[in-house]
Structures are given as C-alpha cells and as structure tokens.
Scaffold this active site. Structure first.
Site, PDB file in Angstrom:
ATOM      1  N   CYS A 193      -0.861  -1.002   2.802  1.00  0.00           N
ATOM      2  CA  CYS A 193      -1.291  -1.174   1.418  1.00  0.00           C
ATOM      3  C   CYS A 193      -0.131  -0.947   0.456  1.00  0.00           C
ATOM      4  O   CYS A 193       0.186   0.197   0.117  1.00  0.00           O
ATOM      5  CB  CYS A 193      -2.439  -0.223   1.103  1.00  0.00           C
ATOM      6  SG  CYS A 193      -2.952  -0.316  -0.620  1.00  0.00           S
ATOM      7  N   CYS A 251      -1.038   0.850  -2.768  1.00  0.00           N
ATOM      8  CA  CYS A 251      -1.218   2.302  -2.655  1.00  0.00           C
ATOM      9  C   CYS A 251       0.128   3.007  -2.487  1.00  0.00           C
ATOM     10  O   CYS A 251       0.349   4.072  -3.060  1.00  0.00           O
ATOM     11  CB  CYS A 251      -2.073   2.656  -1.440  1.00  0.00           C
ATOM     12  SG  CYS A 251      -3.456   1.583  -1.150  1.00  0.00           S
ATOM     13  N   ASP A 252       1.018   2.449  -1.680  1.00  0.00           N
ATOM     14  CA  ASP A 252       2.195   3.201  -1.226  1.00  0.00           C
ATOM     15  C   ASP A 252       3.535   2.664  -1.724  1.00  0.00           C
ATOM     16  O   ASP A 252       4.568   3.282  -1.483  1.00  0.00           O
ATOM     17  CB  ASP A 252       2.211   3.231   0.319  1.00  0.00           C
ATOM     18  CG  ASP A 252       0.957   3.903   0.862  1.00  0.00           C
ATOM     19  OD1 ASP A 252       0.452   4.822   0.193  1.00  0.00           O
ATOM     20  OD2 ASP A 252       0.486   3.506   1.934  1.00  0.00           O
TER      21      ASP A 252
END
Ligand code: NDP
Length: 307
Positions: A134, A137-138
């Site tokens: 992701c 997200c990261d």
C-alpha cells in the site's frame, strides 16, 4: 442483538455501502459489519478519477467516508468488528463475532479482495520492514529513498507514480514484456523521469538485514539473476478474494471467488454476493457499487417471494 435483521451486509467497500444504502432506503432493517478497517481497498488508494460524478476526481478515503455517511443517513446500523464465523445452513441465517450471534433473513457478502503476495519467505520476513502492498499507507516512510514496485497493471502504474512524490527513484518491475495496464497509465509512468522500468524480471529474493536493502531479480528469458539496491518493495500484483469465512458455506470457484447462481444469489438461498468477492473480471469501484445495488434489490425480491 437477537432481533432478526432483514439484511446483514458483511464488508464495507463500495459494494457493501451501496447495498446498505439501497436496503435501508427500502425500509429494510439493515446491519453492516464494516470490519476493524472500514472502507475496503479504496481507502488505500489515492485519487479516484474514474468514479462518475466527480469530474476532478476524489480521494479514495473521502469517497468511502461519503458512502458510509450516506448509508447511515437512511438508518443503517454499523458494527465495527470482523465477522469470525457464519452459519447459513438454515433460516434465520447466522453471523458471529466470536460468541455474539446476529440473525438475518438475508446476507450480502461484500468482503472484497486482498493484495496478492509473491509467495517468498523473505517477503514475509521483511513485511512492514520495507515490504508493503500500500503506497498510500507507507509511501511517506520512503522520503529520499529508492523503492521498487512489482507488477504491470494499473495499480502498479498508479503506485509507481505516487511513490515518486517521496522516493528519489522508483523501479517498476514487470514479469513479462507487456504491461497489463491501460495506455494512459503507462504513458504517465513513461513520462516520469524518476521511474526506471525493468521488463521480463521477477523477484527471486528480498535482500536485507534488519530492513530491506535490495532485491535479487531473475530475468524470465535468460534466467540470469541481478541485484538492485532498494529500501522498499511495493507489491501491486493483483488481489485474491476474501472468502475463507465462506468456503464451507457457499460455492466458490477454483480461484476462490464466490459463484453467483441466480443474478447475485449464491448457492445458498437468501445469501447474495456483491463486489470483488464475486468478480474477477471488472473489479472497479463503480461496478462494485453497482453490484451492491443489485444484491440489495435481489435480497428484497427474495424476501417478498419467500415470506
Ligand atoms: P491486475 O490483475 O490488473 O494486474 C496485476 C499485475 O501483476 C499484472 O501485471 C500481472 O502480470 C502481475 N502479476 C501477477 N502475479 C504476479 C507475480 N506473482 N509476480 C509478478 N507479477 C505478477 O491488478 P491491478 O491491481 O493492477 O488492477 C486491478 C483492477 O483495478 C484493474 O481492472 C485495473 O484497471 C483497476 N485499477 C484502476 C485504477 C484507475 O483507474 N485509477 C487504479 C488501479 C487499479 P501479468 O500481466 O503477467 O499476469
């Protein structure tokens, strides 16, 4: 808790929320199990450009927040927990969160799909230590670093472009000599100077000590191996349906997707499926939402015919 719901929806992506909107608006007593991380895959994407109604695009998480609120407006109840067991062997249908039992006349399964993994031991070892599925997200953790995105579909293109906001360099590793992605997405990647495309390569091993330091790649034509230095690896190689809970309850096809027998109804009368959990062809936010609507209409009709 032991009231019988007309409709229990399991899952909270576009399919689940749309099923909730249609069911509650039809005055059906509706409960959505939205899981510990509501919103489904669109909460892990950036801008959604192809959902009709938003001419300038909309951020995935924002779209899901709107859908959730829209269903709430018509009286949907939410349980923010993961379902642990179902029993569809008799009416009323039973859905469990550990020992808590919930009863329903109909169930709409909309549990979606999850990221596919390469199947390497090293990818598990370095999960969350440089390996992710992701970018939204990261990506932030890879400021001024070098990363690789694995895959050749639209997700891989989107992730690669997105990651150039943070990383100094992004490798895009594709296992064949053709991309599966759409032309417009490929063109954006090719125009991005921070992205280096590596064709005909698979990941043989994720290398590192405490964190990822590189990848060993294998050329799919010559069989030769080579290494690249990276701080992170982002998987974008497709998704697998989330159907473990249902495998002894409803019929699945050989790849694990739910089989729809009559319109959106599964092999069990009163149990319906919507979204990516039953769709290996279209897999779009808009088609998921559409099938959530269809499942809700089918559930209502089934109740009318069987009461
Ligand atoms: P896809 O299934 O479209 O693509 C998966 C990619 O991963 C393919 O290139 C495939 O290669 C590769 N792959 C699969 N398994 C492996 C493996 N073990 N090792 C290496 N490579 C592998 O998935 P996506 O998630 O990209 O897209 C899913 C759907 O969502 C599509 O319909 C897409 O159009 C849509 N989408 C739309 C977006 C948008 O419009 N903004 C953004 C993101 C997704 P191969 O081709 O060789 O099988």
């Amino acid at each position: 808790m032991n009231d019988i719901y007309d409709v229990i929806v399991i899952g909270s992506g576009p399919a689940g929320f749309t099923a909730g909107i249609y069911s509650s608006r039809a005055n059906l007593k509706t409960l959505i199990f939205e899981g510990w991380q509501p919103g489904g895959q669109l909460t892990t994407t950036t801008e959604v450009e192809n959902f009709p109604g938003f001419k300038d695009g909309i951020m995935g998480p924002q779209l899901m927040t709107e859908m959730r609120a829209q269903a709430a407006r018509f009286g949907v109840e939410y349980v923010t927990k993961d379902v642990t067991k179902v029993d569809f062997s008799s009416q009323p249908l039973k859905v469990y969160v550990d020992e808590e039992e919930y009863l329903a006349k109909t169930v709409i399964i909309a549990t979606g799909a999850k990221p596919r993994m390469l199947g390497l031991e090293s990818e598990k070892t370095f999960w969350a230590k440089g390996v992710s599925a992701c970018a939204t997200c990261d990506g932030f953790f890879f400021k001024e670093k070098v990363v690789a995105v694995i895959g050749g579909g639209d997700s891989a293109m989107e992730e690669a472009n997105f990651l150039t906001k943070f990383a100094t360099k992004v490798y895009l590793v594709n296992r064949t000599e053709n991309f599966r992605a759409s032309e417009i997405m490929i063109d954006r990647v090719k125009a991005n100077e921070k992205i280096e495309i590596l064709m005909n390569k698979t990941v043989d091993e994720v290398l590192g000590d405490a964190k990822v330091t590189g990848l060993r790649l294998k050329d799919t034509q010559s069989g030769e191996t080579s290494e690249i230095e990276v701080d992170g690896m982002f998987l974008a190689i497709g998704h697998i349906p989330v159907t473990d809970l249902f495998k002894d309850q409803v019929e699945l096809d050989k790849t694990g997707f739910i089989v729809q027998k009559e319109h959106t109804m599964t092999s069990v009368p009163g149990v319906f499926a919507a979204g990516d959990v039953a769709d290996h062809r279209y897999r779009q936010g808009i088609t998921s939402a559409g099938s959530g609507c269809m499942a809700s209409i089918d559930a209502k009709k089934w109740m009318e015919d069987n009461e």
